[in-house]
Design a protein around this motif. Structure first.
Motif, mmCIF file in Angstrom:
data_model
loop_
_atom_site.group_PDB
_atom_site.id
_atom_site.type_symbol
_atom_site.label_atom_id
_atom_site.label_comp_id
_atom_site.label_asym_id
_atom_site.label_seq_id
_atom_site.Cartn_x
_atom_site.Cartn_y
_atom_site.Cartn_z
ATOM 1 N N UNK A 196 5.315 6.269 3.991
ATOM 2 C CA UNK A 196 4.018 6.782 4.449
ATOM 3 C C UNK A 196 3.034 6.889 3.295
ATOM 4 N N UNK A 197 3.525 7.333 2.133
ATOM 5 C CA UNK A 197 2.660 7.462 0.966
ATOM 6 C C UNK A 197 2.141 6.103 0.520
ATOM 7 N N UNK A 198 3.009 5.094 0.538
ATOM 8 C CA UNK A 198 2.576 3.741 0.162
ATOM 9 C C UNK A 198 1.468 3.258 1.102
ATOM 10 N N UNK A 199 1.643 3.478 2.386
ATOM 11 C CA UNK A 199 0.607 3.068 3.347
ATOM 12 C C UNK A 199 -0.702 3.809 3.083
ATOM 13 N N UNK A 200 -0.614 5.062 2.682
ATOM 14 C CA UNK A 200 -1.818 5.854 2.402
ATOM 15 C C UNK A 200 -2.572 5.312 1.193
ATOM 16 N N UNK A 201 -1.832 4.912 0.132
ATOM 17 C CA UNK A 201 -2.540 4.396 -1.049
ATOM 18 C C UNK A 201 -3.038 2.969 -0.802
ATOM 19 N N UNK A 202 -2.356 2.226 0.071
ATOM 20 C CA UNK A 202 -2.868 0.909 0.451
ATOM 21 C C UNK A 202 -4.226 1.037 1.126
ATOM 22 N N UNK A 203 -4.407 2.085 1.921
ATOM 23 C CA UNK A 203 -5.689 2.327 2.584
ATOM 24 C C UNK A 203 -6.788 2.663 1.578
ATOM 25 N N UNK A 204 -6.384 3.048 0.362
ATOM 26 C CA UNK A 204 -7.346 3.318 -0.715
ATOM 27 C C UNK A 204 -7.662 2.054 -1.522
ATOM 28 N N UNK A 205 -7.163 0.904 -1.060
ATOM 29 C CA UNK A 205 -7.461 -0.360 -1.736
ATOM 30 C C UNK A 205 -6.512 -0.711 -2.867
#
Length: 248
Positions: free
Chosen positions: A162-171
């Motif tokens: 989930x954390x990886x997906x969250x930072x992916x959303x930050x570009x």
């Protein structure tokens, strides 16, 4: 809330006195030691107004619980382990392109400490560690990191995917190290906003985490060694990113 631990040996305390002296609460020095290194340490501690005292070797052995202490033990404050919310907020406030290290279930404290040491040397902005399945931040991790723990922002997260997906959303582009990949690490762009994922000793990145990565790469090797130690591989990956950033 921050907690304190004991760290052992001259190198550990000397590193902290050079980088984060405010984290040192007290130093215990073996009675009878009057050599140059001890005298220099006493002088530095006095100048910094850090309390220190002489202790019998048997007391130091008891505190160290079998670890080699060289006649010097320090009580130090660990920096607070930060949360996922703090991570996302911190990423937004970065002025440069992030370089993030994600450690998936590194269970050997020496390897964890060595990974943190490389992260500090390579200019990593944030380190993300999963809470469950990873080695705790303890004296052995601290010693192996050579004090790098106190110079890094370390985030403990419950759900790494989930954390990886969250930072992916930050570009942020997430690159996982995987020995089965056919794509060499030297052939991918690591100069932009990057997170590098390293897996546990022997097994590598967990399958779910692999699927979450944007890209999987390998470190090409010669000879008959099947895989590198995770801390060695971490150093290679981080410094390849550092090289690319400085060349771009």
């Amino acid at each position: 809330m921050s907690k304190s631990i004991y760290i052992y040996g001259f190198h550990s305390i000397e590193s902290l006195l050079n980088t984060n002296p405010e984290s040192v609460l007290k130093v215990f020095i073996q009675n009878g030691r009057k050599d140059l290194r001890v005298n220099n340490l006493n002088e530095i501690l006095s100048d910094l107004k850090i309390p220190f005292s002489g202790e019998d070797k048997t007391d130091l052995d008891r505190i160290a619980k079998g670890e080699v202490h060289q006649g010097v033990i320090s009580e130090v404050i660990l920096p607070p382990l930060l949360t996922e919310d703090a991570l996302l907020s911190s990423i937004e406030n970065l002025k440069e392109k992030p370089l993030i290290l994600i450690l998936d279930s590194i269970q050997d404290p020496r390897n964890l400490g060595a990974c943190l040491r490389s992260a500090n040397a390579a200019g990593v902005n944030h380190v993300i560690i999963n809470k469950d399945g990873s080695a705790p931040i303890n004296a052995l991790v601290h010693k192996t990191s050579a004090g790098a723990i106190n110079s890094l922002k370390i985030f403990h997260v419950t759900n790494l995917s989930r954390t990886i997906k969250s930072i992916q959303e930050k570009g942020i582009w997430v690159v996982g190290l995987d020995g089965d990949s056919s794509l060499k690490i030297y052939d991918v762009n690591l100069s932009d906003s990057i997170a590098i994922v390293m897996g546990t000793e022997g097994k590598g990145i967990r399958q779910l985490i692999k699927k979450t990565c944007d890209q999987l790469v390998t470190i090409p090797m010669s000879g008959n060694i099947e895989s590198l130690n995770v801390s060695v591989a971490t150093g290679i990956a981080l410094f390849e990113s550092k090289r690319q950033r400085e060349s771009s």
